[in-house]
Scaffold this active site. Sequence first.
Site, mmCIF file in Angstrom:
data_model
loop_
_atom_site.group_PDB
_atom_site.id
_atom_site.type_symbol
_atom_site.label_atom_id
_atom_site.label_comp_id
_atom_site.label_asym_id
_atom_site.label_seq_id
_atom_site.Cartn_x
_atom_site.Cartn_y
_atom_site.Cartn_z
ATOM 1 N N ARG A 1 0.838 -1.211 0.000
ATOM 2 C CA ARG A 1 0.000 0.000 0.000
ATOM 3 C C ARG A 1 0.871 1.259 0.000
ATOM 4 N NH1 ARG A 1 -3.962 0.441 4.973
ATOM 5 N NH2 ARG A 1 -5.154 -1.138 3.837
ATOM 6 N N ARG B 1 -1.417 7.346 9.570
ATOM 7 C CA ARG B 1 -1.640 6.756 8.243
ATOM 8 C C ARG B 1 -1.651 7.860 7.185
ATOM 9 N NH1 ARG B 1 -3.869 1.649 8.244
ATOM 10 N NH2 ARG B 1 -3.009 0.444 9.967
ATOM 11 N N LYS C 1 -3.573 2.356 14.737
ATOM 12 C CA LYS C 1 -3.445 3.324 13.641
ATOM 13 C C LYS C 1 -3.964 4.705 14.057
ATOM 14 C CE LYS C 1 -6.345 0.306 11.597
ATOM 15 N NZ LYS C 1 -7.052 -0.380 10.519
ATOM 16 N N LYS D 1 -5.485 8.013 12.104
ATOM 17 C CA LYS D 1 -5.922 8.529 10.798
ATOM 18 C C LYS D 1 -6.271 10.001 10.907
ATOM 19 C CE LYS D 1 -7.493 4.171 8.968
ATOM 20 N NZ LYS D 1 -8.630 3.391 8.434
ATOM 21 N N CYS E 1 -15.238 -2.248 -0.262
ATOM 22 C CA CYS E 1 -13.858 -2.588 0.102
ATOM 23 C C CYS E 1 -13.416 -3.800 -0.723
ATOM 24 C CB CYS E 1 -13.800 -2.903 1.595
ATOM 25 S SG CYS E 1 -14.606 -4.454 2.007
ATOM 26 N N CYS F 1 -8.601 -10.065 1.207
ATOM 27 C CA CYS F 1 -8.591 -9.633 2.611
ATOM 28 C C CYS F 1 -8.767 -10.812 3.561
ATOM 29 C CB CYS F 1 -9.694 -8.607 2.861
ATOM 30 S SG CYS F 1 -9.713 -8.094 4.580
ATOM 31 N N CYS G 1 -16.889 -7.178 5.968
ATOM 32 C CA CYS G 1 -16.899 -7.453 7.400
ATOM 33 C C CYS G 1 -17.188 -6.146 8.130
ATOM 34 C CB CYS G 1 -15.565 -8.082 7.835
ATOM 35 S SG CYS G 1 -14.287 -6.876 8.233
ATOM 36 N N CYS H 1 -14.088 -0.549 6.190
ATOM 37 C CA CYS H 1 -13.085 0.049 5.301
ATOM 38 C C CYS H 1 -13.683 0.926 4.197
ATOM 39 C CB CYS H 1 -12.208 -1.032 4.690
ATOM 40 S SG CYS H 1 -11.237 -1.915 5.933
HETATM 41 FE FE1 SRM Z 1 -9.187 -0.951 6.252
HETATM 42 C C1 SRM Z 1 -7.939 -3.621 7.862
HETATM 43 C C2 SRM Z 1 -8.444 -2.376 3.333
HETATM 44 C C3 SRM Z 1 -9.726 1.995 4.763
HETATM 45 C C4 SRM Z 1 -10.907 0.116 9.015
HETATM 46 N N1 SRM Z 1 -8.269 -2.680 5.711
HETATM 47 C C5 SRM Z 1 -7.803 -3.653 6.602
HETATM 48 C C6 SRM Z 1 -7.013 -4.706 5.820
HETATM 49 C C7 SRM Z 1 -5.581 -4.287 5.788
HETATM 50 C C8 SRM Z 1 -7.187 -6.154 6.312
HETATM 51 C C9 SRM Z 1 -6.207 -6.704 7.313
HETATM 52 O O1 SRM Z 1 -5.961 -6.073 8.342
HETATM 53 O O2 SRM Z 1 -5.687 -7.795 7.060
HETATM 54 C C10 SRM Z 1 -7.704 -4.548 4.430
HETATM 55 C C11 SRM Z 1 -6.879 -5.000 3.221
HETATM 56 C C12 SRM Z 1 -7.804 -5.578 2.183
HETATM 57 C C13 SRM Z 1 -7.153 -5.890 0.896
HETATM 58 O O3 SRM Z 1 -7.147 -7.072 0.504
HETATM 59 O O4 SRM Z 1 -6.655 -4.992 0.238
HETATM 60 C C14 SRM Z 1 -8.149 -3.118 4.476
HETATM 61 N N2 SRM Z 1 -8.981 -0.291 4.422
HETATM 62 C C15 SRM Z 1 -8.760 -1.046 3.320
HETATM 63 C C16 SRM Z 1 -8.909 -0.230 2.046
HETATM 64 C C17 SRM Z 1 -7.972 -0.666 0.931
HETATM 65 C C18 SRM Z 1 -10.388 -0.305 1.618
HETATM 66 C C19 SRM Z 1 -10.746 0.309 0.291
HETATM 67 O O5 SRM Z 1 -11.765 -0.109 -0.245
HETATM 68 O O6 SRM Z 1 -10.075 1.214 -0.199
HETATM 69 C C20 SRM Z 1 -8.652 1.180 2.622
HETATM 70 C C21 SRM Z 1 -7.196 1.547 2.613
HETATM 71 C C22 SRM Z 1 -7.004 2.988 2.962
HETATM 72 C C23 SRM Z 1 -5.602 3.496 2.827
HETATM 73 O O7 SRM Z 1 -5.174 3.836 1.715
HETATM 74 O O8 SRM Z 1 -4.933 3.629 3.859
HETATM 75 C C24 SRM Z 1 -9.142 0.987 4.042
HETATM 76 N N3 SRM Z 1 -10.069 0.767 6.833
HETATM 77 C C25 SRM Z 1 -10.309 1.816 6.014
HETATM 78 C C26 SRM Z 1 -11.278 2.689 6.613
HETATM 79 C C27 SRM Z 1 -11.889 3.932 5.980
HETATM 80 C C28 SRM Z 1 -11.072 5.150 6.181
HETATM 81 O O9 SRM Z 1 -10.126 5.154 6.961
HETATM 82 O O10 SRM Z 1 -11.405 6.140 5.549
HETATM 83 C C29 SRM Z 1 -11.610 2.143 7.848
HETATM 84 C C30 SRM Z 1 -12.667 2.700 8.853
HETATM 85 C C31 SRM Z 1 -12.178 3.870 9.610
HETATM 86 C C32 SRM Z 1 -11.379 3.422 10.802
HETATM 87 O O11 SRM Z 1 -10.184 3.193 10.685
HETATM 88 O O12 SRM Z 1 -11.984 3.296 11.874
HETATM 89 C C33 SRM Z 1 -10.847 0.931 7.980
HETATM 90 N N4 SRM Z 1 -9.335 -1.638 8.186
HETATM 91 C C34 SRM Z 1 -10.141 -1.087 9.151
HETATM 92 C C35 SRM Z 1 -10.086 -1.926 10.319
HETATM 93 C C36 SRM Z 1 -10.839 -1.682 11.653
HETATM 94 C C37 SRM Z 1 -10.025 -0.853 12.571
HETATM 95 C C38 SRM Z 1 -10.635 -0.724 13.945
HETATM 96 O O13 SRM Z 1 -10.362 0.267 14.609
HETATM 97 O O14 SRM Z 1 -11.373 -1.593 14.370
HETATM 98 C C39 SRM Z 1 -9.244 -3.010 10.013
HETATM 99 C C40 SRM Z 1 -8.868 -4.185 10.922
HETATM 100 C C41 SRM Z 1 -7.764 -3.863 11.847
HETATM 101 O O15 SRM Z 1 -7.099 -2.829 11.752
HETATM 102 O O16 SRM Z 1 -7.557 -4.674 12.746
HETATM 103 C C42 SRM Z 1 -8.800 -2.803 8.660
HETATM 104 FE FE1 SF4 Z 2 -11.360 -6.559 4.720
HETATM 105 FE FE2 SF4 Z 2 -13.370 -6.012 6.350
HETATM 106 FE FE3 SF4 Z 2 -11.802 -4.037 5.511
HETATM 107 FE FE4 SF4 Z 2 -13.456 -5.171 3.830
HETATM 108 S S1 SF4 Z 2 -14.065 -4.031 5.669
HETATM 109 S S2 SF4 Z 2 -11.281 -4.757 3.430
HETATM 110 S S3 SF4 Z 2 -13.500 -7.266 4.491
HETATM 111 S S4 SF4 Z 2 -11.168 -5.696 6.798
#
Ligand code: SRM
Ligand code: SF4
Length: 572
Positions: free
Chosen positions: A70, A139, A203, A205, A421, A427, A466, A470
Amino acid sequence: MSTEPKLSKVEHAKRDSRGLRGGLAEAVAGGATRFVGEDPTLLKFHGIYEQYDRDAREKVENRTYNYMVRLAIPGGVLTADQYLAIDRLAEEHGGGTLRLTTRQGIQFHGLLLGELKPTLQALHRSLLTTLAACGDVRRNVMACPAPLTDPAHRTVQRVAAEIARELEPKSRAYAEIWLDGERLELSAEPEEPFYGTTYLPRKYKVGVALAGDNCIDLHAYDAGLVGLLGADGDVAEWNILSGGGLGITHGKSDTFARLASPIGSVPVAWGVAAIRAVAALYRDHGNREDRKHARLKYIVESWGVERFRQALAAELGHPVAPPRPVPPSNQEDHLGVHDQGDGRVFLGVFIENGRVIGPLRSGLAEVVRRFQPGVRLTAMQSLLLTDLDRSDLPAIQALLADHGIATVERLSTTRRWSMACPALPTCSLALTDAERALPAAISDLEAEFARLAIDDVPLTVRMTGCPNGCARPYNADLAFVGKKPGAYHVYVGGGLSGDRLADLFAVEVPADSFVDTLRPLLERYRDERHPGEALGDFWQRLAGHAPRTLLTGKEEALGERVLGLQLVEVAP
Ligand code: SRM
Ligand code: SF4
């Protein structure tokens, strides 16, 4: 009995990592096919995730591991050359596809371990980095990507870049492991004077926006700055937001999605320092025992705004005034053609779910090669081609059309603001599909919205595999959140302003039953909506309760109950 906290496994891994080095260099140099022990955890700080093909359904011992890489791109700003370098890498190492993210980043999927070093080196030669795109650090810092030349938009972009630099990890591990010790500015400073050996609890953000313009969806983040304009049209003060975050766990009432609270305001010169001070509070007070409760939102919720503001002022060493009132915000998607203010124009191109592949990828690359525009990534997984001569537009649009790339005029209101997502097959946390399931679900919804003649008002439709959130489902008008294979919880009631959370509408709905489940609501929307009222606004009026800023993982589904009620008129 010891009163020392029992630190989580990840805290130990960070502390014992020798500044994020672990055994990464040895694995890369030794030709390993996967990282072992705590190294996959450390790898995240370098912007890399270990994954495997979930469609293959292989037993653990038979899995072939691959890597998602990323990029962190502050404010989503790229040059034409950088975009073309990324496009080339997608061909060479990324299986022919790129993924634009919801945070103005880009991901490659499916790299083998041996491909990581050449990829990171090629990115570095283009002045790009994956450092801190993941991990317990700040981030990618977000900002409005529109290349508008007024002072306020320039300030927002500049401050996002400054925050990114201010909170960049200083460990030299990235340069040593991936760049053979090379670095743009090889620093003699001690490593991590700010983060220390254990970095942040989770993280962090951050985004920078302008009052009234929330195209980056700021309320979903740990911290943010909202610019308030002075008489000269530039930012004079910042409102500081803190405590947003969306991840929840299904069935757990002690995990919650929360919108960021306005904490206070500071003069413009104090913005970057304020975001650093919030990070310092987080570093020093965050939960390091239980990663499910480690995000900053849990501190802000338990302290309350007043205590947090006082702590922030003390950390900052400067008064923090109460937050200023701001006008209601909107989320401009920047698609289509717009004047920049300097005689040139930019063109926003819709990328469905951020997936750049096939003719879409080759068409975009050809436009970038021939016309050399700037490229900027939006917070809605789309991109802007900037600094264009208006006279080039017909040729650019013809080229895009030849590659089947839809103009904004041809998008339905249902598809235009949709996001999903990646979920399956990459994922490892996905419970079901999202990116692969949403396009068909949108087609079903488009048909129903057209049949009911309710397709005239913009709405946000989002899907995740899930409950981690994201694609930011919980502040969308309508959202589908994966619960188990093929089934989703349905949420209704957010909206384009991004400043309220949705309600749980129905549980475990199969993807082919979305329309049937929603039809009673959509019919009432057709019959009872006010002119121009969006679906989420209508739901709020129907439900009749105060808009949510908190949504737990264990809520009652309100669909049937609310639909059985009479419409409540709420004073505007
Ligand atoms: Fe996310 C984890 C993809 C934005 C909340 N996110 C993941 C992971 C890395 C899965 C993992 O931990 O193994 C996903 C990778 C999937 C893949 O196969 O590519 C993933 N997140 C994404 C992306 C690519 C979704 C997308 O459709 O674009 C976004 C990447 C952003 C970037 O460039 O940095 C992405 N993730 C978000 C957002 C939205 C935002 O920030 O605007 C959120 C919700 C806001 C937040 O952070 O609360 C988000 N991602 C999570 C979480 C839950 C965190 C939590 O506090 O509970 C996880 C799981 C974790 O961190 O344990 C996670
Ligand atoms: Fe993976 Fe859940 Fe984030 Fe979708 S919302 S990319 S399934 S961690």
